[in-house]
Each structure stands twice: as C-alpha cells, then as structure tokens.
Design a protein around this motif. Structure first.
Motif, PDB file in Angstrom:
ATOM      1  N   ASP A 218      -5.713  -9.317 -18.179  1.00 20.09           N
ATOM      2  CA  ASP A 218      -5.301 -10.600 -18.693  1.00 20.09           C
ATOM      3  C   ASP A 218      -6.314 -11.391 -18.530  1.00 20.09           C
ATOM      4  O   ASP A 218      -6.876 -12.158 -19.398  1.00 20.09           O
ATOM      5  CB  ASP A 218      -4.302 -11.214 -18.078  1.00 20.09           C
ATOM      6  CG  ASP A 218      -2.787 -10.568 -18.346  1.00 20.09           C
ATOM      7  OD1 ASP A 218      -2.877  -9.718 -19.379  1.00 20.09           O
ATOM      8  OD2 ASP A 218      -1.690 -10.574 -17.802  1.00 20.09           O
ATOM      9  N   ARG A 219      -7.167 -11.462 -17.251  1.00 24.04           N
ATOM     10  CA  ARG A 219      -8.220 -12.554 -17.230  1.00 24.04           C
ATOM     11  C   ARG A 219      -9.443 -12.302 -18.195  1.00 24.04           C
ATOM     12  O   ARG A 219     -10.213 -13.274 -18.402  1.00 24.04           O
ATOM     13  CB  ARG A 219      -8.551 -12.634 -15.770  1.00 24.04           C
ATOM     14  CG  ARG A 219      -9.250 -11.412 -15.239  1.00 24.04           C
ATOM     15  CD  ARG A 219     -10.174 -11.484 -13.866  1.00 24.04           C
ATOM     16  NE  ARG A 219      -9.241 -12.162 -12.808  1.00 24.04           N
ATOM     17  CZ  ARG A 219      -9.532 -13.512 -12.274  1.00 24.04           C
ATOM     18  NH1 ARG A 219     -10.498 -14.072 -12.463  1.00 24.04           N
ATOM     19  NH2 ARG A 219      -8.715 -14.197 -11.285  1.00 24.04           N
TER      20      ARG A 219
ATOM     21  N   ASP B  65      -5.975  -6.682 -11.019  1.00 25.08           N
ATOM     22  CA  ASP B  65      -5.502  -6.116 -12.566  1.00 25.08           C
ATOM     23  C   ASP B  65      -3.993  -6.216 -12.516  1.00 25.08           C
ATOM     24  O   ASP B  65      -3.469  -5.861 -13.496  1.00 25.08           O
ATOM     25  CB  ASP B  65      -6.119  -4.722 -12.706  1.00 25.08           C
ATOM     26  CG  ASP B  65      -5.540  -3.524 -11.909  1.00 25.08           C
ATOM     27  OD1 ASP B  65      -4.739  -4.161 -10.803  1.00 25.08           O
ATOM     28  OD2 ASP B  65      -5.928  -2.386 -12.215  1.00 25.08           O
TER      29      ASP B  65
ATOM     30  N   ASP C   1     -12.578 -18.096  -8.976  1.00 26.02           N
ATOM     31  CA  ASP C   1     -12.366 -17.488 -10.149  1.00 26.02           C
ATOM     32  C   ASP C   1     -13.523 -16.958 -10.575  1.00 26.02           C
ATOM     33  O   ASP C   1     -13.340 -15.846 -11.323  1.00 26.02           O
ATOM     34  CB  ASP C   1     -11.469 -18.324 -11.322  1.00 26.02           C
ATOM     35  CG  ASP C   1     -10.923 -17.659 -12.473  1.00 26.02           C
ATOM     36  OD1 ASP C   1     -10.029 -16.742 -12.275  1.00 26.02           O
ATOM     37  OD2 ASP C   1     -10.966 -17.749 -13.806  1.00 26.02           O
TER      38      ASP C   1
ATOM     39  N   ASN D  80     -14.687 -12.834 -11.419  1.00 27.66           N
ATOM     40  CA  ASN D  80     -15.084 -12.483 -12.594  1.00 27.66           C
ATOM     41  C   ASN D  80     -16.313 -11.778 -12.528  1.00 27.66           C
ATOM     42  O   ASN D  80     -16.672 -10.656 -12.839  1.00 27.66           O
ATOM     43  CB  ASN D  80     -14.921 -13.691 -13.468  1.00 27.66           C
ATOM     44  CG  ASN D  80     -13.842 -14.008 -14.104  1.00 27.66           C
ATOM     45  OD1 ASN D  80     -12.604 -13.496 -13.838  1.00 27.66           O
ATOM     46  ND2 ASN D  80     -13.756 -15.280 -14.406  1.00 27.66           N
TER      47      ASN D  80
END
Length: 842
Positions: free
Chosen positions: A305-306, A769, A817, A821
């Motif tokens: 999703d991210r 995930d 965040d 990533n």
C-alpha cells in the motif's frame, strides 16, 4: 591394549583386501556415479554423494509455523527422494510389513499390522539424505532424547564426540558381519574375507572386557553419521532403497520380523520400501520462526500500500531491503575455533548451537578472542536449549546467523544479503585455537564451499535443489529471478587482509600480476562477485584505513598486527583533503610516547592475556596509535592495486572501498568515475570520510550504515537515502538505503533500551507489507526479545528492530515514514547499481 589397536593388529592384511571390496559396493564412500561433495554442517565426511536431480511433479502447499520445530510447509514439492522433507511417514516393505519401534530392546522390528507401525519424521541431513526419527522427548532445560534408526557404536570406535564418522570403514562393515545378514557370497572369495573380519568381533563374544564392541542396526539416541540414510529410487512405483550414508549398505526386510543390512550389489525385492503419509510424528527439534504468514510476502513495491501509485515506481521494482555486509561463514574464519556455532548443521539446531566450551573452554575462559572483543570474564557456555548467556548483541564470538533466524528476517522483507567471506591470516597465526589452515585463499575457498553446503541444506528442508529460500546468485538477472520466486538472493564477497594472498613486507609486494589473475579467477569461479582490495592491514594493493578508536581493544591489536604482517608501522601523513581527516569524539589519542615494536607486542600480549582487565594505566603510554587521530595513512593505491581495479572491472565485479586508505579510495573513484562504474561503501564509517561517501553516491554507488536503534537508525537511513546521486538513479523518489549488520564480523549488533511497557506495545507486530505477523522468537526454551538486555541477540530479531524503530522512535512520523521507504526500496537500488556495473565502460 586398546580395542582399536587389538582390531588393527589382528586384521592388518585383510583390511588391505577389504579396500578392494569397498570398490565393489555401490556406496562405500560414494554413489555409483562416483561424484562426491563435502558433507554439510561440519568436517567433510565419507559416503556423501551428489544427489540426483528431482522429479518434475509439483504440488502447492502454504502455511505458517508450528510445533517446537515449526518447519513451514514447502511451497513446491517435487516427486522423488526430496519430497519427504520434514513430514511424517510410515515405512513399509515391499511385502507389506512396517517398521515398528521397540524402545525396550533399542531396535526396530517388522510388523504385519499397520496399526503397530511407527510414524517416522523425515528430517533432511542433506539433499536426498534423512534422519529417520520415531520419537523425541524433551523436558524444559534438558537437551532431549531421540529415537532414530541407525547403527550403534557401543565402544566409541567409529564416531567422534560430535557424531562425525572417524573410524575405519572396513572395521565397521566387518563388525556388522553375519549378525545383520551381510550377504556377500555372490562375490566370493571376498565374502569369506568380510565374514572373517566379522568373526574378529563376534568371535570374542562381541566384547572386550565388559564393553560390547559390535555395532548393531537398531535405535540410537542422538543424531550421528551412522543414523543418516540416503533414499535411492528403484522402479517406477515410488519405492526406495534406504542406504546407510557411511557403509553404503541398504536396509533389508528379512524373514522373522528382523531388519538386516545388505550389499547393494545383491539387493533384491526385500530391500525396497515405500513411505505412507502418517500422523502423530514427534517433530525434530528446530528453532522456531514464530511468524504467521497470512499471505505470501510481497515481492514487488506496487504490491504494498505505501508504494502503490507512487510516481516512478515500476511494476517490476523489488520490494524489500538489503543487508550489505554480513559474515554468515565466519564460523570457519581465523582457524575455525573462534566463532562458536554454525548457521546450519546436518544433525540439527541442538548440534549447531550447543555448548561453546568446545571452542571457548570451561566457563568460556580459553576463548581469548571473545575476551578481547566482547566482555572479558567467565560466562555460561551452554546453548541449546536454555541459552542463558549467548547469543547476545555484544558477544562477538557466538554465532548469530542460524539459518532459521535469517529466514525470519527474510519473511520481514530481507531480499538481498551480501555475505563476505572473511579472514585475517595474522590473527589466525597468533591465535592458538584453530583447526583450519591460516592461508587466506584456503580459508576463503572453505567458506565458499560452506555457503554452497548451506544452500543445499536449506534446499533439502524445502523439497529439493533450488526450492529453498536461500539462493546464491552471480549476476543481477539471476538475483531478480530468485526474488521473483519468493526467495532471497545471496551474493558472495571477500573481505580479508591478504586479499588474493597478496600481502606485503617492507613495501614489497608478495605476489605478481600472474598470481593476481590466477587467484582472482579462482574466486570468480567460486561465485564471488564482490571484493575489498584492502582490509585492516596494508597489502600489495594499497594502504588501509587505520582503526583510531579511543580506548584499548581491537584497534591496538590491528595496529600491532599490521606491523607483524608488513614489518613496518603505519606511515601517517597530513590528510590531502581536510574533509578526510578522521573525526574525533574528544577522546582522541595523545602524543605518541617512545616505544619500539617489542614494547608494543608486550602491550598486545598483556591485553589479550587479560593480565590487566581494566585500563592498563602505565602501559597506555606506549599505545602505538597515540598522536595519530588527525592523520591519514600515506599509502595509496599501488601499481598492482591499479592492475587489480582494472581486472575487477573486466569481470564486472563489485568493488568495495571500505577499509582502504582515504588516498587509495579517492584514487579508485578517479578510475571508476570515467567509466560510470559504481563502487560500494557497505558498512558505515569504514568507508572513510563522509566526503568520500558522498562521492560514492554521486557516482551511482551504494552507501550503507550499521543498523542502529530507533531515532539513530531513522537518521542513518534518511541520510544515505538522500545523498546526492545522478538523475534517473532513484527508485521512484527514493534513493534507497540498506543497512550493514556486520553480523559475526567482530562488530556488536544494535543494542536496545526499553522495558516491560515497550515489550507489551511491540509484540506481536506485523510486517511492513502487512502480510506476516511476528511474535517473540523462541529457540529451545529461550524467548528472545529486544528488551531482555541483549539487544539484537541474533539475526532473527531484525524484524523486531524494524518494528521497534517505527513504534518507539522519537523522530517525527514523517521522518520515520521516510526512513521505512528508504529501507524497503534498498533491494531495488542495490540491484540497479549491480546492473549499472554490467553497463559500464571497461
């Protein structure tokens, strides 16, 4: 007179002839094909053969963890000898009788009643070879007791204390003799020879004094080489011969309800068995994953999703992270008796991670390198099943990469792992505890073989060649293919002081260009694709980056080691670039006091000997590094060093610039810049100055820091992810930042604070995930968490450390965040860097 001496004196001449007999048996130390390979999980053993290729039939099976072993079901199972891995079966003879355990008589009988058949757990010891377990019982705190089909060794003639076969094969076969219906008459007169050898043992009543010396087929209580059985398919109806790995004899279902052992050359229908699926097996002991797979872990970024819909993310961009610097094979380095434990073992976890006293002595007191690099003083040596002291993040000579622990990290997103085969010849020579050669090339080649053995062992656990999650790769296309199948790509690198056996003495190279080419090709053919030109000491290729850390320990040892290696001290100079001057923390070393090599060696020996466990006081005045903390090594890249760089580029190998002097690093970057050939800084400040690391990124290379804790780790990931790099080399908007564990490399893993409240908040947790949930990892009786004072005690706690960073970091949500990533785009960034090497000008 010893038993073995008695046997030798009475059978010297027949033994010579028995060697000829072994050639007539299909598997006296080899299969009928004659191709052999090293044994897994320990010293090379006789009777280990290259397995046949698996069949083509697959079926799918998904699942999670379970039981004390908790082996996850295999996703693909081929037909053939490999399909029985970690599953439960009844063993039936061709005439419909079944093996039945008879514990009271320590044997296995044959029964006509299927209800009396014993279920056997088939634990792979190697590809196509199994330990057949009929029962396992263990109470808390105890090692446990097994019931295994095997050959007994009541007089300890054939097995060493670790269970490896060390006896003479002829005596073993002879000792079995007629008591097991050893059918050899069709190859008379050699049959009479073996019978007479059997009578040597049985003719004295099977005993010497009160010791029974006759080996017997039956039930054994612990795994050993005499309890490993190879499955040989016969016919087209899923029948197999069960062959002893060591003797080459096959199991027979003779008359009278007894099992026998038969020469393969005369094997008949009574040596054929089939395996029927069963329930009720006692599982073989194993470290747990403590992970529940709700859906197969994500392979591509756009599955998560991210990352879904992020501009610049392509459909085939890999999701996950890279560990740029590990030492899984360090259990064989510096002589093989420094780092206790192993990442796998043919007999299982209770042998791989048992008791470190075999290396480190009673209470760990003879483990000199452990005292030097970790916490000096006695410690609890017991491993399985309690692990009262080790593993821990700051105990550097206890193995931390057992394969199940790595598998747990793989489930959390570890897609690429770089394993550096590591060695230091001088430290090996001065270390009194060793079993392996100190020669650098020999050590590196041994470790490369162990990594192939490890791949094969994990393949065996998952149903056959190529089916395990741990796959060695030699190019980026192969890595992408492996990852697309849900597996982890493992790259071999080399990090050793005498690279390619090219040390130097008094500035003179100890090798030639011809030797460089020969040894480099040897490494390439072993699958090595990454190399450090220099490590820890000056060598034929250039100068090293000195360890100028404050205090006493490995830095001083390495300084003195460089003198022993090169016969000269480090030659310092003012750094050519101000930004390359080593950073200091206020504890920099003061002016160098007078002191020759002899005094420096005394300092070194007194520290290692633990004569002065605290700060040595007056001896601090002769620390050889004093007054050098602002200087650089004057040695740059040598003529032979330039030659090596060119040859590495010709072979499209990755060049790692850590541990090399700042001068040499800049010289390498000057060569590679004009070729668009990226290089690697794989473990933090060992890459030199921050300015050099910026240059590496600017040329399209990789920079990675040590895995840290919470806010510090967030900062490191963001710093590396945001280094300036060429346009078009981002993964979407992300630079991608992996981490270096340096596990088993004389470097402490991350510590961790926190207490009961943090524990309750963290466990259980879900992978980034969202597809795997994790609970506290359990090995034996011990539950390993981040909050028991051991930090990242072993590699299986990196999923926990990532979750802890996300949950407990004091950085802003936006910074956390971003760090996540950068981490989970690092595998793709690493593979792209490798691909650019293939496209560079050479």
């Amino acid at each position: 007179m010893s038993i073995s001496t008695l046997l030798r004196e009475r059978a010297a001449l027949p033994w010579l002839l028995l060697g000829v007999l072994c050639l007539s048996l299909s598997a006296c130390g080899g299969s009928s094909s004659g191709s052999a390979r090293p044994a897994t999980g320990g010293p090379e053993q006789p009777g280990v053969t290259e397995p046949e290729l698996p069949g083509d039939d697959d079926d799918d099976d998904d699942g999670g963890d379970g039981g004390e072993g908790g082996n996850p079901p295999v996703a693909q199972r081929p037909a053939g000898r490999y399909q029985f891995a970690n599953a439960c079966y009844r063993v039936a003879s061709s005439d419909g009788r079944y093996l039945s355990a008879n514990p009271s008589k320590s044997r296995y009988d044959l029964t006509d009643n299927p209800q009396h058949a014993s279920p056997f757990y088939f634990k792979p010891a190697a590809l196509g070879e199994y330990l057949l377990l009929s029962d396992y019982q263990r109470n808390a705190g105890q090692r446990g007791s097994k019931q295994l089909l095997g050959i007994s060794d009541p007089a300890d003639l054939f097995l060493d204390p670790a269970g490896n076969f060390v006896g003479e094969l002829g005596y073993l076969v002879a000792g079995l003799g007629d008591t097991l219906n050893l059918v050899l008459d069709p190859i008379a007169p050699l049959g009479k020879l073996v019978r007479s050898l059997g009578e040597l043992v049985t003719g004295i009543g099977g005993k010497v004094s009160d010791i029974s010396v006759a080996p017997r087929l039956g039930m054994v209580k612990d795994a050993n080489d005499l309890s490993i059985w190879a499955l040989n398919p016969v016919g087209d109806d899923e029948q197999y011969q069960i062959r002893s790995r060591v003797t080459g004899l096959v199991l027979g279902a003779g008359g009278g309800g007894s099992l026998s052992m038969v020469s393969p050359s005369v094997a008949g229908p009574d040596t054929r068995f089939r395996f029927e699926q069963a329930d009720g097996c006692a599982e073989y002991p194993e470290a747990e994953l403590n992970a529940t797979v709700h859906e197969a872990p994500a392979i591509y970024l756009n599955e998560v999703d991210r990352f879904r819909g992020v501009a610049g993310i392509e459909d085939d961009d890999i999701y996950g992270f890279v560990d740029t610097h590990t030492h899984i094979s360090a259990f064989e380095f510096i002589g093989g008796r420094v780092n206790y434990g192993a990442p796998f073992h043919k007999f299982g976890v209770d042998h791989a991670l048992d008791d470190c006293s075999v290396h480190h002595g009673p209470f760990g007191m003879t483990g000199l390198v452990e005292h030097l690099t970790s916490n000096p003083g006695p410690h609890d040596t017991k491993g399985w099943p309690s692990y009262g002291y080790w593993p821990r993040n700051d105990s550097l000579q206890h193995h931390q990469t057992y394969y199940r622990w790595i598998e747990r990290a793989h489930l959390a997103g570890l897609k690429v792992m770089v394993n550096h085969l590591v060695h230091n010849e001088v430290l090996c020579q001065i270390n009194p505890q060793k079993k392996n050669e100190c020669d650098s090339m020999a050590s590196i080649e041994l470790q490369a073989r162990r990594m192939k053995d490890m791949q094969d062992y994990i393949d065996a656990q998952h149903g056959g060649p190529g089916l395990g999650w741990f796959q060695l790769v030699t190019d980026p296309a192969q890595a992408r293919q492996v990852i697309s199948e849900g597996k982890m790509a493992v790259i071999l690198g080399v990090e050793t002081s005498q690279v390619l056996n090219c040390g130097e003495n008094l500035g003179m190279a100890m090798c030639t260009e011809k030797q460089v080419l020969e040894n480099l090709d040897r490494l390439y053919n072993l699958g090595v694709r990454s190399l450090f030109p220099v490590h820890k000491f000056d060598n034929s290729f250039g100068g090293h980056l000195p360890d100028l850390s404050a205090g006493f320990g490995i830095g001083t040892v390495l300084y003195v080691g460089n003198i022993l290696e090169t016969l000269h001290p480090i030659e310092f100079e003012e750094c050519a670039f101000d930004e390359d001057a080593p950073e200091t923390d206020g504890n920099s070393l003061k002016a160098l006091s007078p002191g020759g090599i002899f005094e420096q060696l005394l300092y070194h020996l007194e520290f290692i000997g633990n004569v002065l466990p605290g700060a040595p006081g007056p001896l601090a005045q002769i620390d050889p590094r004093r007054g050098t903390s602002h200087l650089c090594n004057s040695r740059g890249l040598s003529t032979l060093g330039y030659f090596l760089i060119e040859e590495l580029m010709k072979r499209q190998m990755m060049i790692e610039t850590d541990h090399i002097s700042q001068k040499a690093a800049r010289q390498i970057l000057a060569v590679t810049q004009g070729r668009n050939y990226p290089v690697i800084n794989s473990h933090g400040s060992w890459g030199g100055s921050n300015a050099i690391r910026d240059l590496i990124a600017a040329q399209g290379g990789i920079t990675a820091d040590f895995a840290g804790t919470r806010g510090g780790w967030v900062d490191a990931l963001r710093n590396n992810g945001h280094r300036q790099r060429p346009a078009g080399q981002h993964v979407g908007p992300f630079g991608g930042a992996g981490f270096a564990s340096d596990v088993n490399g004389m470097a402490a893993l991350a510590g961790n604070g926190g207490g009961a409240e943090d524990f309750e908040r963290l466990y259980p947790f879900t992978s980034v995930d969202g597809r795997v949930s994790f609970d506290v990892q359990r090995t034996g009786d011990h539950e390993f968490s981040l909050f028991e004072g051991r930090g990242v005690a072993h590699y299986g706690l990196y999923p926990d450390q990532i979750a802890d960073m996300i949950l407990h970091s004091d950085r802003s949500p936006e910074e956390i965040d971003d760090a996540v990533n950068q981490l989970f785009t690092s595998a793709e960034a690493y593979l792209r860097m490798w691909e650019r090497i293939g496209q560079a000008q050479r």
